[in-house]
Design a protein around this motif. Structure first.
Motif, PDB file in Angstrom:
ATOM      1  N   SER A  28       1.063  -1.040  -0.222  1.00  0.00           N
ATOM      2  CA  SER A  28       0.108  -0.185  -0.078  1.00  0.00           C
ATOM      3  C   SER A  28       1.338   1.604   0.006  1.00  0.00           C
ATOM      4  CB  SER A  28      -0.872   0.477   1.420  1.00  0.00           C
ATOM      5  OG  SER A  28      -0.159   0.125   2.336  1.00  0.00           O
ATOM      6  N   MET A  82       3.035   1.803   2.931  1.00  0.00           N
ATOM      7  CA  MET A  82       4.032   0.444   3.291  1.00  0.00           C
ATOM      8  C   MET A  82       5.209   0.836   2.124  1.00  0.00           C
ATOM      9  SD  MET A  82       3.908  -1.570   5.945  1.00  0.00           S
ATOM     10  CE  MET A  82       2.746  -2.837   7.601  1.00  0.00           C
ATOM     11  N   ASP A 120      -2.822   9.327   3.341  1.00  0.00           N
ATOM     12  CA  ASP A 120      -4.022   9.367   4.116  1.00  0.00           C
ATOM     13  C   ASP A 120      -3.919   9.948   5.604  1.00  0.00           C
ATOM     14  OD1 ASP A 120      -6.928   8.931   2.799  1.00  0.00           O
ATOM     15  OD2 ASP A 120      -6.569   6.858   3.055  1.00  0.00           O
ATOM     16  N   VAL A 121      -4.969  10.511   6.116  1.00  0.00           N
ATOM     17  CA  VAL A 121      -4.022  11.273   7.778  1.00  0.00           C
ATOM     18  C   VAL A 121      -3.918  10.151   9.036  1.00  0.00           C
ATOM     19  CG1 VAL A 121      -5.300  13.157   8.037  1.00  0.00           C
ATOM     20  CG2 VAL A 121      -6.378  11.487   8.639  1.00  0.00           C
ATOM     21  N   THR A 122      -4.927   8.617   8.828  1.00  0.00           N
ATOM     22  CA  THR A 122      -4.434   8.138   9.533  1.00  0.00           C
ATOM     23  C   THR A 122      -3.254   7.320   9.540  1.00  0.00           C
ATOM     24  OG1 THR A 122      -5.120   6.167   8.395  1.00  0.00           O
ATOM     25  CG2 THR A 122      -6.851   6.850   9.932  1.00  0.00           C
ATOM     26  N   GLU A 162      -0.414   8.743   7.589  1.00  0.00           N
ATOM     27  CA  GLU A 162       0.132   9.861   7.521  1.00  0.00           C
ATOM     28  C   GLU A 162       0.779   9.862   9.244  1.00  0.00           C
ATOM     29  OE1 GLU A 162      -0.145  14.331   6.656  1.00  0.00           O
ATOM     30  OE2 GLU A 162      -0.321  14.133   8.351  1.00  0.00           O
ATOM     31  N   ALA A 163      -0.113   9.493   9.517  1.00  0.00           N
ATOM     32  CA  ALA A 163       0.390   9.903  10.977  1.00  0.00           C
ATOM     33  C   ALA A 163       1.406   9.010  11.942  1.00  0.00           C
ATOM     34  CB  ALA A 163      -0.919   9.814  11.934  1.00  0.00           C
ATOM     35  N   GLN A 164       0.828   7.369  11.325  1.00  0.00           N
ATOM     36  CA  GLN A 164       1.246   6.474  11.524  1.00  0.00           C
ATOM     37  C   GLN A 164       3.377   6.792  11.099  1.00  0.00           C
ATOM     38  OE1 GLN A 164      -0.212   3.604   9.216  1.00  0.00           O
ATOM     39  NE2 GLN A 164      -1.473   2.695  11.435  1.00  0.00           N
ATOM     40  N   LEU A 196       4.352   9.695  10.083  1.00  0.00           N
ATOM     41  CA  LEU A 196       5.285  10.853  11.078  1.00  0.00           C
ATOM     42  C   LEU A 196       5.658   9.962  12.633  1.00  0.00           C
ATOM     43  CD1 LEU A 196       3.011  14.111  10.584  1.00  0.00           C
ATOM     44  CD2 LEU A 196       5.926  13.153   9.552  1.00  0.00           C
ATOM     45  N   HIS A 240       3.405  21.945   2.158  1.00  0.00           N
ATOM     46  CA  HIS A 240       3.266  23.045   2.882  1.00  0.00           C
ATOM     47  C   HIS A 240       1.660  22.937   3.609  1.00  0.00           C
ATOM     48  CE1 HIS A 240       0.183  19.947   0.705  1.00  0.00           C
ATOM     49  NE2 HIS A 240      -0.392  20.711   0.604  1.00  0.00           N
ATOM     50  N   LEU A 277       0.646  23.366   7.161  1.00  0.00           N
ATOM     51  CA  LEU A 277       1.068  24.014   8.352  1.00  0.00           C
ATOM     52  C   LEU A 277       1.020  22.772   9.616  1.00  0.00           C
ATOM     53  CD1 LEU A 277       0.721  27.745   7.619  1.00  0.00           C
ATOM     54  CD2 LEU A 277       2.709  26.578   8.104  1.00  0.00           C
ATOM     55  N   ALA A 278      -0.213  22.134   9.328  1.00  0.00           N
ATOM     56  CA  ALA A 278      -1.132  21.233  11.105  1.00  0.00           C
ATOM     57  C   ALA A 278       0.169  20.383  11.102  1.00  0.00           C
ATOM     58  CB  ALA A 278      -2.301  21.010  10.166  1.00  0.00           C
ATOM     59  N   ALA A 319       2.938  21.681  12.538  1.00  0.00           N
ATOM     60  CA  ALA A 319       2.750  22.109  14.188  1.00  0.00           C
ATOM     61  C   ALA A 319       2.538  20.358  15.071  1.00  0.00           C
ATOM     62  CB  ALA A 319       1.341  22.543  14.458  1.00  0.00           C
ATOM     63  N   GLU A 320       2.607  19.731  14.199  1.00  0.00           N
ATOM     64  CA  GLU A 320       2.945  18.706  15.091  1.00  0.00           C
ATOM     65  C   GLU A 320       4.376  17.782  15.167  1.00  0.00           C
ATOM     66  OE1 GLU A 320      -0.086  16.460  15.979  1.00  0.00           O
ATOM     67  OE2 GLU A 320      -1.779  17.741  15.605  1.00  0.00           O
ATOM     68  N   VAL A 330       8.291  26.449  16.550  1.00  0.00           N
ATOM     69  CA  VAL A 330       7.607  26.366  16.365  1.00  0.00           C
ATOM     70  C   VAL A 330       6.299  26.829  16.928  1.00  0.00           C
ATOM     71  CG1 VAL A 330       6.842  23.857  17.760  1.00  0.00           C
ATOM     72  CG2 VAL A 330       5.988  24.104  15.012  1.00  0.00           C
TER      73      VAL A 330
END
Lengths: 325, 339
Positions: A153, A156, A183-185, A187-189, A191, A210, A212-213, A216-217, A236
């Protein structure tokens, strides 16, 4: 101590219409173990900066001035052969849409091994063992090393790319929009993975995005770029809470948050062409508080508060004010 | 006209795509295999609201939008628009309705024909539907639409080609093309996701402003929950071809009840570094829509799934006014406290 120092870097693209000043006098330092975010609109020069750091500018682009010091050594002066060795060994990269950068007809394990053998003097068996270790580290089951890229995927594949970038244990990782297509889920993994690897390998990261959220994280410090220049650079929290440049202010206020329904602002107009950028402050045609001095004189990029750099003639009037109504 | 008048009614909508298989595979088994892109969903879109369909890639949100506009026929179920069942009417009748039902696509770099001027791109819809009798009327209406999407002054832009415009201007042309036929309902499929942040806010505001001016209703399809909250009135969260939760945007985002919704919301980055918040993600990957899991489709990735989740599909329950979710184990923020 800074692991990477960029001083007055200029990278231009020479086209028929003239020189496109994609990176024009950019100065910053990357501290050991930190994540520095590089943010701005498309065309602001953030990706060109990344390519310039690696001495990888595509034709007709070239570094015209400035230095890129990696542990004191100037990368812009390196011969292509030396540079090839430094790339990946010392400074590595994960590019935008990197998951499509995998060779579709090679098993992913073989692709990683190829990188190891090119850069390290070890046997093939050892390289395979190393490849399996690094896959384990990034959370890919080593038994999948014999799979082809299409069997993975997007998330992966991005993990595999990160594994490949880190397998030679570089000091610096440049990640250009590493999660934009995910996807955000996922992306979270990804990062989260990057952050844990950073601690493990004492890695310094330049995160170009680009979004910004995401900045910030994930970032410790942030550089905001506009029209080929850094207009503001700070930690930050200062960038999000005590920003001093009207462009940063507008950019942050234009991002909707999941938490609130605050009124969004928009920055009128579009980024300027970079063959003949606007005089004075490059942001003045779109700036709500521009005055004559902004049109005539280029603002200095200076330290206004401790470790908070900004290039704006009116920065001192901006503290805590919303100039975008 | 009351505030809660229903404009679009979707009932038990299904869209299956056949999987094309090789010759040998067909010899081995005759059974047709289907990708269940949209699998039995129902919802209402009220007049003048922005109804958001949100979810991750591959959840079926775009397919739903296309099926609702009858751009591709559903496998089963019905779509009613102002009392007319769109699945039961003839092609001619559908063609007559087309001007009233429009779509805005995601990528303004791909959805405009590079060889048509702005005038022709916007005017095409009027000409095809014979909505303008004379050349003057055509020009007049094109200019009006351009003014309404704030492409000022229209004379400066009208004979330009897409490559001469910025991304934001192109998306305005795409919006002008949608509103020029005076539609009642627009499917906006990720209309701002290809644009820079500084322009997004402006386009979202424009879409909002057009609701009043044109008496519009939107189906807003997105993966971006922050923009959904900004523009939306009600939201439905999709996972693997099914709606798992729906209700007023604020209530669903602040008080999610389905385990999937909760985890999806926690994964969204917040543009505020002073907030401590843990981004979570479901374990593993989205299963294949060819053979979706039994019972609750999310059970294979849910930390709270049990036997019931594996066997029985959860029904929708109203958890608070207007807010529905289909989950056997309501999400409770406390469950994450001791982590």
């Amino acid at each position: 101590m800074a692991v990477l120092e960029v001083n007055n870097l200029k990278a231009y693209f020479f086209i028929e219409a003239g020189a496109v000043k994609a990176v024009d006098d950019v100065t910053f330092a990357l501290e050991r173990g930190e994540t520095l975010g590089l943010a701005g609109e498309s065309g602001c020069g953030k990706s060109t900066t990344a390519f310039a750091l690696l001495n990888l500018l595509p034709y007709p682009g070239r570094i015209v001035d400035g230095e890129v010091l990696l542990d004191g050594e100037d990368l812009t002066k390196k011969e292509p052969d030396e540079m090839r060795k430094i790339r990946w060994d010392e400074i590595s990269m994960v590019f935008q849409g990197a998951m499509n950068a995998l060779n579709p007809v090679l098993r992913i394990g073989d692709q990683i091994v190829e990188a190891i053998i090119l850069h390290e003097n070890i046997t093939t068996d050892e390289a395979y063992r190393k490849m399996e270790d690094i896959l384990e580290v990034v959370g890919v089951d080593p038994t999948r090393a014999t799979n082809y890229p299409h069997e993975f995927s997007g998330g992966m594949k991005q993990r595999v790319m990160i594994a490949m970038a880190l397998v030679t244990e570089p000091k610096v990782l440049i990640a250009d929009e590493p999660t934009t297509a995910l996807d955000v889920t996922v992306e979270a993994q990804v990062l989260k993975l990057l952050q844990s690897l950073q601690a493990k390998f004492q890695l310094s990261v330049i995160l170009i995005t680009h979004d910004l959220a995401t900045i910030a994280e994930a970032c410790d410090r942030v550089a905001i770029m506009y029209a080929g220049q850094i207009v503001e650079l700070a930690d930050v929290v200062s960038i999000f809470k005590e920003r001093l440049h009207p462009y940063t202010e507008g950019l942050i206020r234009s991002v909707p948050s999941l938490l609130g329904t605050e009124k969004l602002v928009h920055i009128p107009g579009a980024p300027p062409g970079l063959v003949t950028p606007p005089s004075g402050c490059r942001f003045h045609p779109r700036c709500p508080i521009a005055t004559d001095i902004c049109v005539n004189q280029e603002p200095k990029f200076q330290e206004i508060k401790e470790k908070h750099f900004v290039a704006c003639h009116h920065a001192d009037q901006l503290w805590g004010k919303n100039v975008w109504k | 006209m009351t505030a809660t008048e229903t404009l679009i009614e979707v009932r038990n909508l299904k869209k299956y795509f056949p999987v094309r298989r090789g010759f040998v595979a067909q010899l081995v088994s005759r059974e047709q295999i289907w990708v269940k892109a949209v699998d039995d969903i129902s919802f209402d879109i009220r007049k003048n609201e922005v109804f958001v369909l949100a979810g991750e890639s591959g959840c079926g949100k775009t397919t739903t939008g296309r099926v609702i506009l009858n751009l591709t026929p559903p496998s089963d179920g019905s779509i009613t628009y102002g009392g007319i069942d769109l699945t039961a009417i003839t092609k001619q009748e559908m063609k007559a309705l087309r001007p009233k039902l429009q779509i805005i696509f995601q990528d303004p770099y791909e959805s405009l024909n590079p060889r048509l001027s702005i005038h022709d791109s916007i005017g095409e819809a009027l000409q095809v539907n014979q909505l303008a009798d004379t050349r003057e009327e055509l020009l007049q209406r094109i200019k009006m639409a351009m003014e309404d999407v704030r492409l000022f002054p229209p004379d400066d832009f009208i004979y330009r080609y897409p490559h001469m415009l910025s991304g934001g201007q192109r998306q305005r042309v795409v919006i002008a093309r949608a509103i020029v036929t005076q539609p009642e309902f627009i499917v906006a499929d990720e209309p701002v996701s290809m644009l820079d942040a500084s322009i997004r806010a402006e386009i979202l505001q424009l879409l909002k402003d057009l609701i009043k001016k044109y008496d519009l209703t939107y189906l807003y399809i997105t993966h971006d929950l922050a923009s959904a909250r900004y523009i939306g009135d009600r939201i439905a969260i999709m996972y693997l071809g099914k709606i798992v939760e729906y209700g007023p945007v604020g209530r669903v985002i602040d008080n999610p009840k389905h385990q999937y919704t909760a985890i999806l919301i926690s994964a969204v980055p917040i543009p505020d570094p002073t907030l401590t918040h843990t981004r979570r993600a479901p374990v593993g990957e989205v299963p294949s829509p060819i053979n979706p899991p039994s019972g609750c489709r999310f059970h294979t990735r849910c930390a709270y799934a049990d036997e019931q989740c594996r066997l029985e599909e959860p029904p929708f329950k109203e958890v608070e006014k207007d807010h529905f979710a289909a989950c056997w184990h309501w999400f409770d923020p406390k469950q994450w406290e001791d982590e």
